[in-house]
Design a protein around this motif. Structure first.
Motif, PDB file in Angstrom:
ATOM      1  N   ASN A  56      18.043  34.186 -21.559  1.00  0.00           N
ATOM      2  CA  ASN A  56      19.315  34.272 -20.820  1.00  0.00           C
ATOM      3  C   ASN A  56      19.389  33.340 -19.619  1.00  0.00           C
ATOM      4  O   ASN A  56      20.284  33.461 -18.784  1.00  0.00           O
ATOM      5  CB  ASN A  56      19.575  35.719 -20.355  1.00  0.00           C
ATOM      6  N   LEU A  57      18.454  32.392 -19.521  1.00  0.00           N
ATOM      7  CA  LEU A  57      18.488  31.387 -18.461  1.00  0.00           C
ATOM      8  C   LEU A  57      18.675  30.002 -19.076  1.00  0.00           C
ATOM      9  O   LEU A  57      18.118  29.687 -20.127  1.00  0.00           O
ATOM     10  CB  LEU A  57      17.202  31.408 -17.633  1.00  0.00           C
ATOM     11  N   ILE A  58      19.466  29.184 -18.406  1.00  0.00           N
ATOM     12  CA  ILE A  58      19.647  27.805 -18.836  1.00  0.00           C
ATOM     13  C   ILE A  58      18.460  26.998 -18.327  1.00  0.00           C
ATOM     14  O   ILE A  58      18.249  26.858 -17.125  1.00  0.00           O
ATOM     15  CB  ILE A  58      20.962  27.213 -18.295  1.00  0.00           C
ATOM     16  N   GLN A  59      17.649  26.476 -19.248  1.00  0.00           N
ATOM     17  CA  GLN A  59      16.456  25.724 -18.848  1.00  0.00           C
ATOM     18  C   GLN A  59      16.762  24.258 -18.569  1.00  0.00           C
ATOM     19  O   GLN A  59      16.431  23.742 -17.510  1.00  0.00           O
ATOM     20  CB  GLN A  59      15.378  25.839 -19.924  1.00  0.00           C
ATOM     21  N   THR A  60      17.361  23.575 -19.536  1.00  0.00           N
ATOM     22  CA  THR A  60      17.629  22.150 -19.378  1.00  0.00           C
ATOM     23  C   THR A  60      19.049  21.814 -19.817  1.00  0.00           C
ATOM     24  O   THR A  60      19.613  22.458 -20.701  1.00  0.00           O
ATOM     25  CB  THR A  60      16.646  21.287 -20.188  1.00  0.00           C
ATOM     26  N   ILE A  61      19.589  20.788 -19.179  1.00  0.00           N
ATOM     27  CA  ILE A  61      20.873  20.205 -19.574  1.00  0.00           C
ATOM     28  C   ILE A  61      20.608  18.738 -19.885  1.00  0.00           C
ATOM     29  O   ILE A  61      20.157  17.985 -19.018  1.00  0.00           O
ATOM     30  CB  ILE A  61      21.920  20.336 -18.464  1.00  0.00           C
ATOM     31  N   THR A  62      20.869  18.344 -21.108  1.00  0.00           N
ATOM     32  CA  THR A  62      20.612  16.979 -21.557  1.00  0.00           C
ATOM     33  C   THR A  62      21.923  16.288 -21.881  1.00  0.00           C
ATOM     34  O   THR A  62      22.821  16.898 -22.472  1.00  0.00           O
ATOM     35  CB  THR A  62      19.709  16.973 -22.805  1.00  0.00           C
ATOM     36  N   ILE A  63      22.020  15.023 -21.490  1.00  0.00           N
ATOM     37  CA  ILE A  63      23.206  14.220 -21.777  1.00  0.00           C
ATOM     38  C   ILE A  63      22.779  13.007 -22.589  1.00  0.00           C
ATOM     39  O   ILE A  63      21.951  12.202 -22.145  1.00  0.00           O
ATOM     40  CB  ILE A  63      23.899  13.764 -20.481  1.00  0.00           C
ATOM     41  N   LYS A  64      23.325  12.883 -23.787  1.00  0.00           N
ATOM     42  CA  LYS A  64      23.038  11.744 -24.657  1.00  0.00           C
ATOM     43  C   LYS A  64      24.243  10.818 -24.653  1.00  0.00           C
ATOM     44  O   LYS A  64      25.329  11.193 -25.096  1.00  0.00           O
ATOM     45  CB  LYS A  64      22.727  12.215 -26.083  1.00  0.00           C
ATOM     46  N   SER A  65      24.036   9.618 -24.134  1.00  0.00           N
ATOM     47  CA  SER A  65      25.138   8.660 -24.001  1.00  0.00           C
ATOM     48  C   SER A  65      25.458   8.000 -25.331  1.00  0.00           C
ATOM     49  O   SER A  65      24.611   7.900 -26.222  1.00  0.00           O
ATOM     50  CB  SER A  65      24.782   7.587 -22.965  1.00  0.00           C
ATOM     51  N   GLY A  66      26.700   7.527 -25.443  1.00  0.00           N
ATOM     52  CA  GLY A  66      27.107   6.798 -26.635  1.00  0.00           C
ATOM     53  C   GLY A  66      28.542   7.064 -27.021  1.00  0.00           C
ATOM     54  O   GLY A  66      29.283   7.769 -26.326  1.00  0.00           O
ATOM     55  N   SER A  67      28.928   6.502 -28.150  1.00  0.00           N
ATOM     56  CA  SER A  67      30.266   6.688 -28.705  1.00  0.00           C
ATOM     57  C   SER A  67      30.223   7.770 -29.777  1.00  0.00           C
ATOM     58  O   SER A  67      29.285   7.810 -30.582  1.00  0.00           O
ATOM     59  CB  SER A  67      30.798   5.381 -29.305  1.00  0.00           C
ATOM     60  N   VAL A  68      31.226   8.628 -29.800  1.00  0.00           N
ATOM     61  CA  VAL A  68      31.251   9.767 -30.720  1.00  0.00           C
ATOM     62  C   VAL A  68      32.364   9.586 -31.741  1.00  0.00           C
ATOM     63  O   VAL A  68      33.509   9.270 -31.382  1.00  0.00           O
ATOM     64  CB  VAL A  68      31.456  11.094 -29.956  1.00  0.00           C
ATOM     65  N   TYR A  69      32.009   9.795 -33.007  1.00  0.00           N
ATOM     66  CA  TYR A  69      32.985   9.746 -34.092  1.00  0.00           C
ATOM     67  C   TYR A  69      32.897  11.048 -34.869  1.00  0.00           C
ATOM     68  O   TYR A  69      31.807  11.550 -35.134  1.00  0.00           O
ATOM     69  CB  TYR A  69      32.710   8.556 -35.025  1.00  0.00           C
ATOM     70  N   GLU A  70      34.050  11.602 -35.227  1.00  0.00           N
ATOM     71  CA  GLU A  70      34.102  12.859 -35.972  1.00  0.00           C
ATOM     72  C   GLU A  70      34.495  12.594 -37.412  1.00  0.00           C
ATOM     73  O   GLU A  70      35.279  11.680 -37.703  1.00  0.00           O
ATOM     74  CB  GLU A  70      35.092  13.824 -35.314  1.00  0.00           C
ATOM     75  N   GLY A  71      33.937  13.381 -38.323  1.00  0.00           N
ATOM     76  CA  GLY A  71      34.249  13.224 -39.728  1.00  0.00           C
ATOM     77  C   GLY A  71      33.216  13.894 -40.615  1.00  0.00           C
ATOM     78  O   GLY A  71      32.608  14.891 -40.222  1.00  0.00           O
ATOM     79  N   LYS A  72      32.984  13.315 -41.798  1.00  0.00           N
ATOM     80  CA  LYS A  72      32.040  13.865 -42.746  1.00  0.00           C
ATOM     81  C   LYS A  72      31.177  12.729 -43.316  1.00  0.00           C
ATOM     82  O   LYS A  72      31.432  11.557 -43.073  1.00  0.00           O
ATOM     83  CB  LYS A  72      32.774  14.587 -43.881  1.00  0.00           C
ATOM     84  N   LYS A  73      30.162  13.111 -44.048  1.00  0.00           N
ATOM     85  CA  LYS A  73      29.275  12.178 -44.747  1.00  0.00           C
ATOM     86  C   LYS A  73      28.585  11.210 -43.780  1.00  0.00           C
ATOM     87  O   LYS A  73      28.519  10.000 -44.019  1.00  0.00           O
ATOM     88  CB  LYS A  73      30.045  11.403 -45.825  1.00  0.00           C
ATOM     89  N   PHE A  74      28.094  11.754 -42.677  1.00  0.00           N
ATOM     90  CA  PHE A  74      27.380  10.944 -41.698  1.00  0.00           C
ATOM     91  C   PHE A  74      25.874  10.899 -41.967  1.00  0.00           C
ATOM     92  O   PHE A  74      25.159  10.132 -41.336  1.00  0.00           O
ATOM     93  CB  PHE A  74      27.603  11.488 -40.291  1.00  0.00           C
ATOM     94  N   LYS A  75      25.402  11.729 -42.873  1.00  0.00           N
ATOM     95  CA  LYS A  75      23.965  11.869 -43.079  1.00  0.00           C
ATOM     96  C   LYS A  75      23.307  10.550 -43.458  1.00  0.00           C
ATOM     97  O   LYS A  75      22.195  10.232 -43.022  1.00  0.00           O
ATOM     98  CB  LYS A  75      23.688  12.924 -44.145  1.00  0.00           C
ATOM     99  N   GLY A  76      23.987   9.747 -44.276  1.00  0.00           N
ATOM    100  CA  GLY A  76      23.403   8.495 -44.741  1.00  0.00           C
ATOM    101  C   GLY A  76      23.280   7.432 -43.664  1.00  0.00           C
ATOM    102  O   GLY A  76      22.524   6.473 -43.818  1.00  0.00           O
ATOM    103  N   SER A  77      24.017   7.598 -42.579  1.00  0.00           N
ATOM    104  CA  SER A  77      23.991   6.603 -41.504  1.00  0.00           C
ATOM    105  C   SER A  77      23.162   7.033 -40.303  1.00  0.00           C
ATOM    106  O   SER A  77      22.961   6.245 -39.376  1.00  0.00           O
ATOM    107  CB  SER A  77      25.425   6.307 -41.025  1.00  0.00           C
ATOM    108  N   SER A  78      22.690   8.280 -40.306  1.00  0.00           N
ATOM    109  CA  SER A  78      21.946   8.790 -39.162  1.00  0.00           C
ATOM    110  C   SER A  78      20.491   8.354 -39.203  1.00  0.00           C
ATOM    111  O   SER A  78      19.975   7.916 -40.236  1.00  0.00           O
ATOM    112  CB  SER A  78      22.021  10.315 -39.106  1.00  0.00           C
TER     113      SER A  78
END
Length: 213
Positions: free
Chosen positions: A133-155
């Motif tokens: 029940n405690l927040i341990q870490t807050i992480t921020i990952k920079s970059g451009s975000v795209y929403e959609g499907k079938k991203f597995k092959g590009s990750s």
């Protein structure tokens, strides 16, 4: 030591009120002081271990005799010089959840207030780690975000400037793609990476010229 707008850290010896710089053959005379490899945030460093393995295998077969005819093995060397840096801003907060000003999965801008008095250094997607029940870490990952499907092959792949993903996403800088699975929709986070080149050690003559004796 300041020379041609560069600073070097030297080890000197004082004897009879005089300062001496002792240099032996094939030994470094000093260390270059630079902020070139200083990063804005934390992150993860990567390199190709196959190059290290190749170097180790080669060095096992290299030996030589010096001028006194004593047998020596060649010292270990590394053949890789390029390191990949994947930046990631992380804050260890150990706080109650009710003081959070962001939520897991939010996309925030630079200098955004995360908790009272704590501001982000970069923009990106927020990842929150919670335990007991405690927040341990807050992480921020920079970059451009795209929403959609079938991203597995590009990750989990690295892309370089000029490459195109899904026929409409043009890569402008070296980037690492990460697939983020959400409850309703998937996201592809294209994270910029930094490439650092580490120079080989140089002799005194190459740095200061032939009149450096």
């Amino acid at each position: 030591l300041n020379f041609k707008n560069l600073k070097y850290l030297l080890t000197v010896k004082i004897k009879n009120e005089k300062t001496y710089l002792q240099i032996s053959r094939n030994k470094q005379f000093g260390i270059l002081i630079t902020n070139y490899f200083q990063t804005l945030t934390g992150g993860t460093c990567y390199y190709d271990r196959r190059n290290l393995y190749k170097s180790s295998e080669i060095n096992k077969r290299i030996s030589y005799y010096n001028n006194s005819q004593q047998f020596h093995k060649h010292p270990q060397t590394h053949s890789h010089r390029t390191l990949i840096w994947l930046g990631e801003e992380t804050h260890k907060v150990n706080c109650e959840q009710n003081i959070l000003l962001v939520e897991h999965g939010d996309f925030i801008s630079e200098a955004f207030e995360i908790i009272p008095g704590l501001f982000s250094k970069t923009s990106g997607i927020v990842f929150i780690t919670k335990k007991s029940n405690l927040i341990q870490t807050i992480t921020i990952k920079s970059g451009s975000v795209y929403e959609g499907k079938k991203f597995k092959g590009s990750s989990k792949k690295v892309y370089y400037p000029g490459e195109i993903i899904f026929s409409n996403i043009t890569i402008t800088k070296p980037s690492f793609c990460e697939h983020i699975i959400g409850n309703n929709i998937d996201q592809l986070l294209i994270r910029p990476i930094e490439l650092y080149e580490f120079p080989y050690a140089k002799s005194i003559n190459k740095i200061f010229g032939n009149n450096s004796d």
